[in-house]
Design an enzyme around this catalytic site. Structure first.
Site, PDB file in Angstrom:
ATOM      1  CD  GLN A 189      -3.142  -4.332   6.747  1.00 32.11           C
ATOM      2  OE1 GLN A 189      -3.086  -3.367   5.998  1.00 32.11           O
ATOM      3  NE2 GLN A 189      -3.760  -5.446   6.404  1.00 32.11           N
ATOM      4  CG  ASP A 205      -9.337   0.076   5.314  1.00 36.08           C
ATOM      5  OD1 ASP A 205      -9.000  -0.200   4.145  1.00 36.08           O
ATOM      6  OD2 ASP A 205      -8.653  -0.249   6.300  1.00 36.08           O
ATOM      7  CE  LYS A 212      -3.776  -2.395   2.336  1.00 38.43           C
ATOM      8  NZ  LYS A 212      -4.468  -2.664   3.615  1.00 38.43           N
TER       9      LYS A 212
END
Length: 296
Positions: A98, A121, A54
């Site tokens: 994460q 997200d 990412k």
């Protein structure tokens, strides 16, 4: 005829190029770069790989990323305090934590602490609620990426029988909402579904996100169906396989995603898109308003 391949890698690259062009244009106008904060807790090897990928993707398109690596024993309170700091930092446009988190930290508590307009997200209840009401803002990355991938088939999704296997908060549940928004007739399958084979056989569009290698047998696939395989399972020999028997399934399907190279790249591309959207809403619009006031 064998199924056509839905090339997520190629589409993701096209999306990245568009984002790069937009970011460069903003920089030329004197605005700062978008900035994403990534929180990684512990030293899980898979999570470290995901975070590194990412961060590299951000760098390639001109988005700054700030990695905050916390020890596994960090307290939930400490993580919440950190998120509060990032929420209030005007130079941070997006916040990503994460997953999975250590057992002593409740993921829903952490996710709900992130400001919805920085939740790149798309997991915050506010953003999921907006999606449920057909008024989406920041959308969960994998389902939104799948919708973009489906657009490349030029097939009208309205009215299709769509079956989603797996009902996680990350993929399955928001995928159902995305497909409802496209006016599909949607069926959700999970570990207690009594006749999975029958549900799969009736699907014009099948999305599988169960995390179980070759769970869906190729001969279950309806002739001409679209098959989206979200699964990515590492076998003992090191090979990556999906949740669908790919070689057999592609003999029945009209379109199918490969593993790897299908859904995965689209997830990262959508994360970049969400980060850019958050930047435009949080920073750019405010600055444009300021510029107009100065020039009046």
């Amino acid at each position: 005829m064998p199924a056509q391949i839905l090339n997520g890698k190629a589409l993701a690259q096209s999306i990245r190029q568009q984002i790069t062009k937009k970011v460069q244009g903003y920089l030329e106008q004197g605005f700062r770069s978008p900035k994403l904060a990534v929180i990684l807790i512990g030293d899980d090897p898979a999570s470290e790989i995901y975070v590194r990928n990412k961060s590299q993707a951000c760098k390639q398109v001109g988005i700054n990323s700030k990695l905050i690596n916390l020890i596994k024993s960090v307290s939930e309170t400490q993580v919440l305090d950190l998120i509060d700091q990032l929420n209030n930092d005007i130079d941070i446009d997006g916040i990503l934590v994460q997953l999975p988190l250590p057992p002593h930290i409740a993921s829903h508590t952490i996710i709900e602490r992130i400001r919805p307009d920085k939740d790149v997200d798309g997991f915050h209840p506010y953003n999921l609620g907006r999606l449920a009401q057909k008024r989406p803002l920041l959308r969960p990355c994998t389902p939104a990426g799948i919708i973009e991938l489906l657009k490349t088939t030029s097939i009208e999704l309205c009215g299709l029988n769509a079956t989603v296997v797996g009902v996680s908060n990350i993929v399955g549940r928001p995928m159902l909402l995305e497909l409802l928004m496209k006016d599909c007739t949607v069926t959700a399958c999970h570990k207690l579904t009594r006749d999975l084979k029958k549900m799969v056989q009736e699907a014009d569009l099948l999305v599988v996100a169960a995390g179980s290698p070759d769970l869906i047998k190729g001969n279950w696939i309806k002739a001409g169906a679209i098959v989206i395989d979200v699964g990515m399972n590492r076998m003992d020999n090191g090979a990556l396989v999906g949740d669908v028997e790919f070689e057999k399934a592609k003999q029945h399907a009209s379109w199918i995603t490969p593993v790897p190279g299908g859904v995965g790249p689209m997830t990262v591309a959508t994360l970049l898109t969400n980060t850019l959207s958050a930047y435009e809403a949080l920073y750019l619009k405010q600055n444009q308003l300021y510029q107009r006031k100065v020039n009046q």
